[in-house]
Design a protein around this motif. Structure first.
Motif, PDB file in Angstrom:
ATOM      1  N   LYS A 101      56.810  39.822  42.444  1.00  0.00           N
ATOM      2  CA  LYS A 101      55.951  38.629  42.326  1.00  0.00           C
ATOM      3  C   LYS A 101      54.464  38.983  42.330  1.00  0.00           C
ATOM      4  N   ILE A 102      54.140  40.265  42.492  1.00  0.00           N
ATOM      5  CA  ILE A 102      52.730  40.673  42.570  1.00  0.00           C
ATOM      6  C   ILE A 102      52.128  40.681  41.165  1.00  0.00           C
ATOM      7  N   THR A 103      50.966  40.057  41.024  1.00  0.00           N
ATOM      8  CA  THR A 103      50.320  39.955  39.704  1.00  0.00           C
ATOM      9  C   THR A 103      49.808  41.309  39.232  1.00  0.00           C
ATOM     10  N   ASP A 104      49.590  41.385  37.940  1.00  0.00           N
ATOM     11  CA  ASP A 104      49.126  42.606  37.296  1.00  0.00           C
ATOM     12  C   ASP A 104      47.705  42.984  37.719  1.00  0.00           C
ATOM     13  N   TYR A 105      47.000  42.068  38.355  1.00  0.00           N
ATOM     14  CA  TYR A 105      45.632  42.342  38.799  1.00  0.00           C
ATOM     15  C   TYR A 105      45.582  43.544  39.747  1.00  0.00           C
ATOM     16  N   TYR A 106      46.582  43.658  40.615  1.00  0.00           N
ATOM     17  CA  TYR A 106      46.575  44.710  41.633  1.00  0.00           C
ATOM     18  C   TYR A 106      47.090  46.032  41.076  1.00  0.00           C
ATOM     19  N   ASN A 107      46.473  47.135  41.531  1.00  0.00           N
ATOM     20  CA  ASN A 107      46.897  48.471  41.122  1.00  0.00           C
ATOM     21  C   ASN A 107      47.627  49.221  42.225  1.00  0.00           C
ATOM     22  N   SER A 108      47.352  48.855  43.471  1.00  0.00           N
ATOM     23  CA  SER A 108      48.036  49.528  44.573  1.00  0.00           C
ATOM     24  C   SER A 108      48.434  48.501  45.630  1.00  0.00           C
ATOM     25  N   VAL A 109      49.658  48.690  46.147  1.00  0.00           N
ATOM     26  CA  VAL A 109      50.209  47.761  47.129  1.00  0.00           C
ATOM     27  C   VAL A 109      50.778  48.564  48.286  1.00  0.00           C
ATOM     28  N   LEU A 110      50.411  48.152  49.493  1.00  0.00           N
ATOM     29  CA  LEU A 110      50.973  48.729  50.713  1.00  0.00           C
ATOM     30  C   LEU A 110      51.918  47.711  51.318  1.00  0.00           C
ATOM     31  N   ILE A 111      53.141  48.137  51.595  1.00  0.00           N
ATOM     32  CA  ILE A 111      54.165  47.268  52.181  1.00  0.00           C
ATOM     33  C   ILE A 111      54.514  47.815  53.563  1.00  0.00           C
ATOM     34  N   PHE A 112      54.442  46.974  54.576  1.00  0.00           N
ATOM     35  CA  PHE A 112      54.802  47.369  55.949  1.00  0.00           C
ATOM     36  C   PHE A 112      56.030  46.586  56.380  1.00  0.00           C
ATOM     37  N   GLY A 113      57.068  47.314  56.804  1.00  0.00           N
ATOM     38  CA  GLY A 113      58.296  46.628  57.181  1.00  0.00           C
ATOM     39  C   GLY A 113      59.228  47.504  57.977  1.00  0.00           C
TER      40      GLY A 113
END
Length: 165
Positions: A101-113
């Protein structure tokens, strides 16, 4: 299209399970906080956080506390961390739906879980066989021309796993 990067981070060492506290409310212990700071410092060599970076965390105490430590070390505003209940105790395909669901605007995503979902997600995306220990971070680069919306099985390359050792 710029190459997209995912940083999959398991929460740091938390309090033991107990009957007096819900699992969701377990906090990080001192050793966990130290290790999170150490691995976040190591991660700074691999990522530069900017306006095209998104940080998403499970809202469970131990995950959000880990995300805040990493954000502090990496210079990301803690108030911008997005809390996503669908990461808490989630199956890897549920976490992938959050990423998709993350838009193309972002280049890097950090996921904490949490595990096993995060290790399973990393292995699914990268055809790898890893087990993320507490505070470990898997660094994944998506294949050329793959955005977050189209990330799926075998579309990622595992570049590194930061273990703090």
């Amino acid at each position: 299209m710029e190459t997209k990067s995912l940083y999959i981070a398991r929460h740091a060492k938390a309090e033991e399970h107990s009957l007096s506290k819900r699992d969701f409310n377990r906090d990080l212990i001192g050793k966990g906080k130290e290790r999170a700071r150490s691995i976040a410092t190591e991660l700074a060599d691999f990522v530069t956080l900017n306006e095209k970076t998104l940080v998403i965390s499970s809202p469970a105490n131990r995950a959000i506390q880990t995300a805040e430590i990493f954000s502090n070390v990496l210079g990301y505003p803690a108030e911008k961390i997005q809390k996503e209940i669908n990461i808490y105790e989630a199956y890897h395909l549920d976490i992938l739906q959050v990423i998709n669901k993350i838009t193309d605007y972002y280049n890097s995503v950090l996921i904490f879980g949490h595990n096993p979902g995060l290790s399973d997600l990393t292995n699914y995306l990268c055809n790898s066989d890893i087990d993320l220990l507490t505070a470990n971070v898997a660094i994944i680069e998506l294949d050329k021309d793959i955005d977050f919306a189209s990330a799926s099985g075998g579309t990622g390359n595992l570049k590194n796993v930061l273990t703090g050792k």
